[in-house]
Design an enzyme around this catalytic site. Sequence first.
Site, PDB file in Angstrom:
ATOM      1  N   GLU A 226      -5.473  -2.783   1.671  1.00 32.22           N
ATOM      2  CA  GLU A 226      -4.210  -3.116   1.004  1.00 32.22           C
ATOM      3  C   GLU A 226      -3.324  -3.748   2.067  1.00 32.22           C
ATOM      4  OE1 GLU A 226      -4.606  -0.261  -2.641  1.00 32.22           O
ATOM      5  OE2 GLU A 226      -2.625  -0.569  -1.783  1.00 32.22           O
ATOM      6  N   CYS A 261       5.579  -3.942   0.999  1.00 34.12           N
ATOM      7  CA  CYS A 261       4.480  -4.908   0.884  1.00 34.12           C
ATOM      8  C   CYS A 261       4.763  -5.873  -0.247  1.00 34.12           C
ATOM      9  CB  CYS A 261       3.161  -4.189   0.668  1.00 34.12           C
ATOM     10  SG  CYS A 261       3.237  -2.964  -0.620  1.00 34.12           S
TER      11      CYS A 261
END
Length: 456
Positions: A226, A261
């Site tokens: 990720e 993110c």
Amino acid sequence: MLVINPATEEILAEIQTDDADLLSKKMQLLRMAQPSWARQTLQHRIGVIAKFRALLEQEIDSLSRVLSIEVGKPIRQSRNEIRGACGRITWLLDHAEQYLSDETMTQNDELTETISYEPLGVIGSISAWNYPYLVGVNVIVPALLAGNCMLYKPSEYATLTGSAIERLLKAAGVPDSVFQLAIGGKTTGELLLDLPLDGYFFTGSYATGKQIQARVAPKMVTCQLELGGKDPLYVADDVADINAVAIATADGAFYNNGQSCCAVERIYVHQAVYDAYIAAFVAEVQSWQLGSPLDETTYLGAMTRKDQIAVLERQVADALAKGATLLYGGTALADRKGYYFAPTVLGNVTQDMAVMREESFGPIIGIMRVANDQEAQRLMADTEYGLTAAVYSSDPDRAQAILRNLDVGTGYWNCCDRVSAALPWSGRKHSGIGATLSHQGLRAFTRPKAWHWKKP
Ligand code: NAD
């Protein structure tokens, strides 16, 4: 290893990092215990994780304080993060039975075909610091529910929080031999890669992720990544309330100091509403309080990593040299201790500027004028990343037409910078491989076994 408060530069703790020998012993402990943890009923593991969630809720005040002093996150956002983590745990617990139990696919007089979801075994997780509870829960909870044991390396910038997570898991009934911490930074992470683990789950930057993937590849085990993003947002000319859109999208860019993110990293605005949007956006940014993370009224705390300040300074200098207009901020705050950077808004940017191409991961945004939806879509697609993209418009068809054509894991219409436990969280291209959350995220920590049962 020193733990430094990024808002004051004080030393909070000195922590011994794990060496290869200790990590190997921890792995052996986990290896011995894994079969019996997997043999426990799912109901038992659900009960233990429910207790963990209750402890998070009970201790939210002290846990959020530790998080704030360790990573510089404003205290209200720290509490939000822990509440959000509890919400995610609830979804995972509510759906564990549905998605982790055996599934019968075919059944007739002669044949039964079933899928069982077996744990991967002993897995390693190497984590980031920006949302240690949320990112932690995404992997720790489904992994343990599925019957895995875990060697969990918190980021070196969030070790105190990692230790708190370990303490609460054990208090909730997770055996010592089922969950272990790996303490340290890059070197400890590399030592984990040398161990014969049965799967690797990494959250962090693309630069680190690609090294990890290359190192793990010969092991032929799951390696889920990720990674970062350069998430675009487009404001069309038909939005009903440009002021409300500016406020919501400014929050999407600057919440947690832009260290998310899925933070909005670049904004494209239709030329018909560009000036109004810029005025409302800058007014919103000006209204925020920057200061001590422990102050209840702070919206922007300190940045977690000192070295990111140089990245932001370079992006500002590059943008200005190429003709951008500095609308607000632009520099680190030198009048105080701590890693503070003024929220920075750059207008009249162009696609070739670093602020529109490289992940900023800080309180800075570039806003660009575009002629129409086609130009917006072309620029939004022009990136190596593929995490999220957002369109603000009154017309769902217009938003769909753009988002359908973008190679991203998440599309947002009239919202941004949000994650739902019910939906897969996944990146494409340099933003990662695999998914956490949703049914996919529960099963990401399992291997399917196919059963063909034929009557004699
Ligand atoms: P990072 O890549 O610097 O570090 C991440 C982790 O990897 C840390 O625990 C670190 O100690 C470890 N590490 C560093 N080098 C290593 C190596 N060579 N081998 C093994 N381990 C190593 O990233 P960061 O600064 O902690 O986090 C910021 C990045 O994470 C941003 O790019 C952000 O977008 C991304 N992120 C992505 C998601 C997502 O869900 N997609 C979530 C949070 C953060």
